[in-house]
Structures are given as C-alpha cells and as structure tokens.
Design a protein around this motif. Structure first.
Motif, mmCIF file in Angstrom:
data_model
loop_
_atom_site.group_PDB
_atom_site.id
_atom_site.type_symbol
_atom_site.label_atom_id
_atom_site.label_comp_id
_atom_site.label_asym_id
_atom_site.label_seq_id
_atom_site.Cartn_x
_atom_site.Cartn_y
_atom_site.Cartn_z
ATOM 1 N N MET A 1 0.862 -1.196 0.000
ATOM 2 C CA MET A 1 0.000 0.000 0.000
ATOM 3 C C MET A 1 0.895 1.243 0.000
ATOM 4 O O MET A 1 1.760 1.391 0.857
ATOM 5 C CB MET A 1 -0.880 -0.048 1.261
ATOM 6 C CG MET A 1 -1.876 1.056 1.380
ATOM 7 S SD MET A 1 -3.127 0.589 2.619
ATOM 8 C CE MET A 1 -3.865 2.173 2.932
ATOM 9 N N ILE A 2 0.680 2.105 -0.964
ATOM 10 C CA ILE A 2 1.483 3.334 -1.034
ATOM 11 C C ILE A 2 0.795 4.407 -0.188
ATOM 12 O O ILE A 2 -0.372 4.724 -0.411
ATOM 13 C CB ILE A 2 1.629 3.813 -2.494
ATOM 14 C CG1 ILE A 2 2.298 2.712 -3.319
ATOM 15 C CG2 ILE A 2 2.422 5.113 -2.560
ATOM 16 C CD1 ILE A 2 2.102 2.864 -4.813
ATOM 17 N N ILE A 3 1.530 4.899 0.793
ATOM 18 C CA ILE A 3 0.931 5.859 1.724
ATOM 19 C C ILE A 3 1.683 7.189 1.618
ATOM 20 O O ILE A 3 2.913 7.210 1.659
ATOM 21 C CB ILE A 3 1.029 5.325 3.176
ATOM 22 C CG1 ILE A 3 0.404 3.924 3.239
ATOM 23 C CG2 ILE A 3 0.358 6.268 4.147
ATOM 24 C CD1 ILE A 3 0.716 3.183 4.511
ATOM 25 N N PRO A 4 0.959 8.281 1.485
ATOM 26 C CA PRO A 4 1.615 9.583 1.378
ATOM 27 C C PRO A 4 2.497 9.889 2.596
ATOM 28 O O PRO A 4 2.176 9.464 3.718
ATOM 29 C CB PRO A 4 0.445 10.568 1.290
ATOM 30 C CG PRO A 4 -0.740 9.762 0.911
ATOM 31 C CD PRO A 4 -0.503 8.376 1.403
ATOM 32 N N GLU A 5 3.551 10.646 2.363
ATOM 33 C CA GLU A 5 4.538 10.980 3.397
ATOM 34 C C GLU A 5 3.912 11.564 4.666
ATOM 35 O O GLU A 5 4.253 11.154 5.779
ATOM 36 C CB GLU A 5 5.543 12.005 2.836
ATOM 37 C CG GLU A 5 6.770 11.403 2.175
ATOM 38 C CD GLU A 5 7.466 10.329 3.016
ATOM 39 O OE1 GLU A 5 7.723 10.586 4.212
ATOM 40 O OE2 GLU A 5 7.724 9.223 2.472
ATOM 41 N N ALA A 31 -7.473 1.329 -1.238
ATOM 42 C CA ALA A 31 -6.099 0.974 -1.605
ATOM 43 C C ALA A 31 -6.021 -0.495 -2.015
ATOM 44 O O ALA A 31 -5.367 -0.842 -2.996
ATOM 45 C CB ALA A 31 -5.157 1.261 -0.439
ATOM 46 N N GLN A 36 -7.395 5.039 -5.912
ATOM 47 C CA GLN A 36 -6.798 6.124 -5.132
ATOM 48 C C GLN A 36 -7.772 6.553 -4.027
ATOM 49 O O GLN A 36 -8.880 6.999 -4.328
ATOM 50 C CB GLN A 36 -6.497 7.304 -6.066
ATOM 51 C CG GLN A 36 -5.999 8.563 -5.392
ATOM 52 C CD GLN A 36 -4.600 8.378 -4.822
ATOM 53 O OE1 GLN A 36 -3.762 7.698 -5.400
ATOM 54 N NE2 GLN A 36 -4.374 8.967 -3.658
ATOM 55 N N PRO A 123 1.827 0.603 8.379
ATOM 56 C CA PRO A 123 2.949 0.487 7.439
ATOM 57 C C PRO A 123 3.915 -0.646 7.809
ATOM 58 O O PRO A 123 4.515 -1.255 6.913
ATOM 59 C CB PRO A 123 3.655 1.843 7.539
ATOM 60 C CG PRO A 123 2.737 2.753 8.259
ATOM 61 C CD PRO A 123 1.660 1.963 8.891
#
Ligand code: ATP
Ligand code: MG
Length: 442
Positions: A1-5, A31, A36, A123
């Motif tokens: 899963m790509i998680i914003p900074e 996700a 998105q 994460p």
C-alpha cells in the motif's frame, strides 16, 4: 500500500509517543482495490487530548472532539485522527447516545458498518482484518460486521450506505444483510432529508445503479414513495420494451455520472403512471407526463432539501425532456435563448439516455441528437445572436434614443431578439435602430 509521506509522519509521531495508530476504513478498502483513496483516516489509542499533545506545534482543529475526532494539518494536508471507540445505545436509530473510548482496535473495528470498511492497516504490521473484510472485498460483497438487523436498527443510514457501496462497486449484497435491509427499511423514515439526498446522489452515480434501482425499489420507496408506482407499470407502446421503472433505471445508467443528470434521468418519467391513456389500437400514451413529472420531482426535491441550483437544473431537464426539436438553427436558437448552452448540452445528454432506454428499433435517433449538438456548436462558434446580451442594441441604447426606463424596454428588446432569431432582422445596430424608430413610440 502506497501511503503519502504526511500520513506516515502522523502515524510515526503517534507511535513514537507510545500510542497505537492505524489507517482505517475507506482508505484501506480503496487501496486494496487499487483505487486512489479520497482521504486517509487514522484511528488511534490516544485520547483526543493526547492526540492534540502529540501534534503540539501543528495546526490542530477540534473537528468532532466529542466523538473523538481531531483534524491535524501536516504539510498543508488535513488528516482526521479518531480515538478508538465503541458506540453505545442508539435511541433514535441514527446517533449513538454516547461515545465510549476504548483501547482495543478490534472493538473500534467492530462498530464499523461493513466488513470491507472494517479493516485497518499499519505500514509495518500490514493489514489487520478481524472481520474477513479482505475475503468480502475479493467479491466486493457488502456484509455487515455483526448481526445485520441489530446494526441497521442502531443506525438506519447504514441501509442506504449499503446501497451506495453496492452501486459504486456494482457488487452483491450478502443475503442476510440484504434481508435485514429490507426488514428494517421502515426506519429510514427517521433519517434526515439531507443524509437521504447525499446517499441517493452517491447511489445514482455508481456503476451498479440500474440493478439497485430495480431490485431495491421497496427500500428506496421508503424515503421516495413516488418511485413505487413506476415499478411494473407497463407502457404498451412500440417505443418501449421496459416498464417505467426499468426504463428510467436504464436511462440513469446511460447518462454520465453527474448528480443533476442522473437525478433528471431517474425522475424524467415519474409522472407517467398518472398520465396513462390507451388508444383504440391498444397503444399506451402518456400525454402531459413531462409536466406531471416536473411537479412530482419538485415535491421530492423540496422534501429532500436539495439546493436550488441542483433543483433548477433537474426540473428544467425533466420539463423539457420530451420537447421535439427541429434540426434547424432557428429552433435551436430559440431553445438556447430559453435555457442557455450549458443546459442545452445536458438536455441532449438526457435525450440520448432516454432513447438508449427505449426499444432498439428507435436507436437511429442518436444520430439526430448528434446533428442537434453540431448545429448548436456552429451557432456558438459563429457567435450568432440568441440572447439579449448578444443583441446589437441594449437598454442604454434605447434610453439614449429617448425611451423611458422600465419594463417596456425589456419588451422591445425581447421582440427584437425574436425577430433576429427568426431571421427577420439582422443583428446590426443600424438596422435594429431603424426598426425601433419605425415600430415603437418613445
Ligand atoms: P467514501 O469513500 O464514500 O468516503 P468511506 O468508507 O470512507 O467511503 P465514510 O462515510 O467516509 O465512508 O466513513 C469512513 C468510515 O467510517 C467507513 O469506512 C466506516 O468504517 C465508518 N463509518 C462511517 N459511517 C458509518 C456508519 N453510519 N456506521 C458504521 N460505520 C460507519
Ligand atoms: Mg471517506
């Protein structure tokens, strides 16, 4: 899963202060679906005051501190952070009487509506899935967490939320969940107009909307009983292959997913059951149904407290959905004058969708609608005159010519515009001035 900074940062700050923190709900679901997420919600063991302390120095907004939610702004992006909680006693079938915080993520996830919305993600730890949300997500099944009847009794809005997600993902509803929805549908009477409207908009814009409208009419018929007579109302007309409800549902599915277009497609024929007559040949007719549909639509939209802009747009589309437009500039300029270019485009979309929901024998009309659009485009690109603001003379010109200000001025300009649109006068200042002097006394 790509998680914003900035989200990672928020989770990390909470963890470093000794609290648990997870992404939760819609963002985890989306996700996993490869969609998105609209926004990222965090759930945490920290109490609201503790969350505020962790983000000391950041901009913190007490969004719903009573329910445990604070909004923290990190790198200009707002994040909603909510304390783990269990909801207690819903006395009004909508709002929990009071909120109790807990230290258990599992309990927090248990209060959430559907299994696909009850997953958490960290994460480092990965997916936390106590209620088999992932399995349901693979088939996109909408299933309550816990006993469906209890969950809908607690909060009836969940019935419409189920329809929202089933429509959005064009997904099945678990049988027990669906049974409970139907049983509890009467409780929707307790839900506020604004919430009903918001869910209806979402349901209508989903890709599974046709099936939802046709299969769940009885549920939708609680807040909108006007839909019920459409179901099974046969049209007995060679133009049609569906009953009024299915025809409308197919029209909804055939128009772009914008709120006002979809509402107009849903309601455009809602007056039909009250306008039925049969010719001697047995063919069914619905004379005057556009007007009747407009009246009923207004009643529904007033009741559901739609904003004026949406209401105006939908009512206009319903009113004119049956208008016969000739394929010439004059006829189209007359309509452009009345409704403007933006509504003209929307009306053509409704014509197309309405036609796609009729008998395939009449599909050739689509080309006609393309020709109507092309004529309108030509009128606009050539900046031809179809409105008062395009007219080569205006009110100030008339006043300069000695005409007294007042409603009479408007009438003169209206008459001139009609002549120009009908091709009887050129939109030329001198020509119009001469005509005014000859035909109207100051
Ligand atoms: P969307 O993408 O439409 O925003 P979402 O799942 O994020 O979908 P929200 O209304 O934003 O829906 O709610 C966020 C989460 O809160 C949901 O995923 C669900 O876990 C929980 N939730 C929201 N409303 C309810 C409710 N009425 N009953 C139980 N849980 C709810
Ligand atoms: Mg959301």
């Amino acid at each position: 899963m790509i998680i914003p900074e900035h989200i990672l940062k928020a989770i990390d700050l909470l963890n470093s202060a000794g609290y648990e923190a997870y992404l939760v709900g819609g963002c985890v679901r989306d996700a996993l679906l490869g969609v998105q997420p609209k926004d990222y919600d965090i759930t945490t063991s920290a109490l609201p005051e503790q969350t505020k302390a962790v983000f000391n120095g950041y901009h913190v907004i007490e969004t719903g501190i009573k329910h445990g939610t604070v909004t923290v702004v990190i790198d200009h992006s707002p994040i909603e952070i909510t304390t783990y909680r269990v909801d207690q006693e819903y006395l009004d079938h909508r709002h929990p009487e009071n909120v109790v915080f807990t230290t258990s993520l599992k309990e927090d996830l248990a209060r959430r509506d559907f299994t696909i919305n009850a997953m958490a993600y960290h994460p480092k730890e990965g997916l936390i899935d106590y209620y088999d949300g992932k399995k349901d997500l693979d088939t996109c099944t909408i299933r309550c967490v816990g006993d469906p009847k209890e969950r809908f009794n607690e909060d009836a809005l969940r019935i419409l939320r189920a329809l929202r997600f089933a429509s959005r993902f064009d997904s099945p509803i678990d049988i027990d969940t669906e049974k409970a929805m139907r049983k509890c549908a009467g409780l929707l009477k307790k839900i506020s107009a604004e919430r009903i409207a918001a869910e209806l908009n979402e349901i209508l814009c989903g890709k599974g909307v046709r099936r939802i409208l046709v299969d769940e009419t009885e549920i939708l018929g609680v807040p909108i009983p006007e839909l019920l007579p459409m179901k099974g109302f046969e049209q007995n007309n060679p133009h049609h292959i569906y009953d009024v409800l299915t025809h409308s549902a197919v029209a909804v599915e055939s128009i772009p997913p914008e709120k006002d277009l979809r509402l107009a497609a849903l309601f455009h024929d809602i007056g039909k059951p009250f306008c039925y007559s049969e010719g001697e040949d047995g063919v069914g007719h619905f004379y005057g149904h556009a007007k009747q549909s407009e009246i009923i639509t207004k009643r529904i939209m007033d009741r559901l407290k739609y904003d004026n802009q949406t209401k105006d747009s939908v009512l206009l589309l319903v009113k004119y959905h049956d208008l016969h437009l000739e394929e010439n500039e004059k006829s189209i300029k007359r309509l452009l004058r009345k409704i403007g270019p933006e509504m003209f485009d929307k009306l053509i979309l409704l014509y197309c969708a309405d036609n796609l929901a009729q008998s395939p024998a009449y599909r050739d009309r689509q080309e006609g609608y393309d020709r109507l659009s092309a004529i309108a485009e030509k009128i606009l690109s050539e900046e031809q005159c179809f409105s008062l603001k395009d007219l080569a003379v205006n009110g100030s010109d008339l006043i300069r010519m000695g005409y007294r200000p007042g409603p009479a001025l408007g009438e003169i300009l209206d008459k001139l515009l009609t002549k120009v649109i009908d091709g009887k006068l050129n939109n030329d200042k001198e020509e119009l001035t001469r005509y005014i002097e000859k035909h109207f006394r100051p």
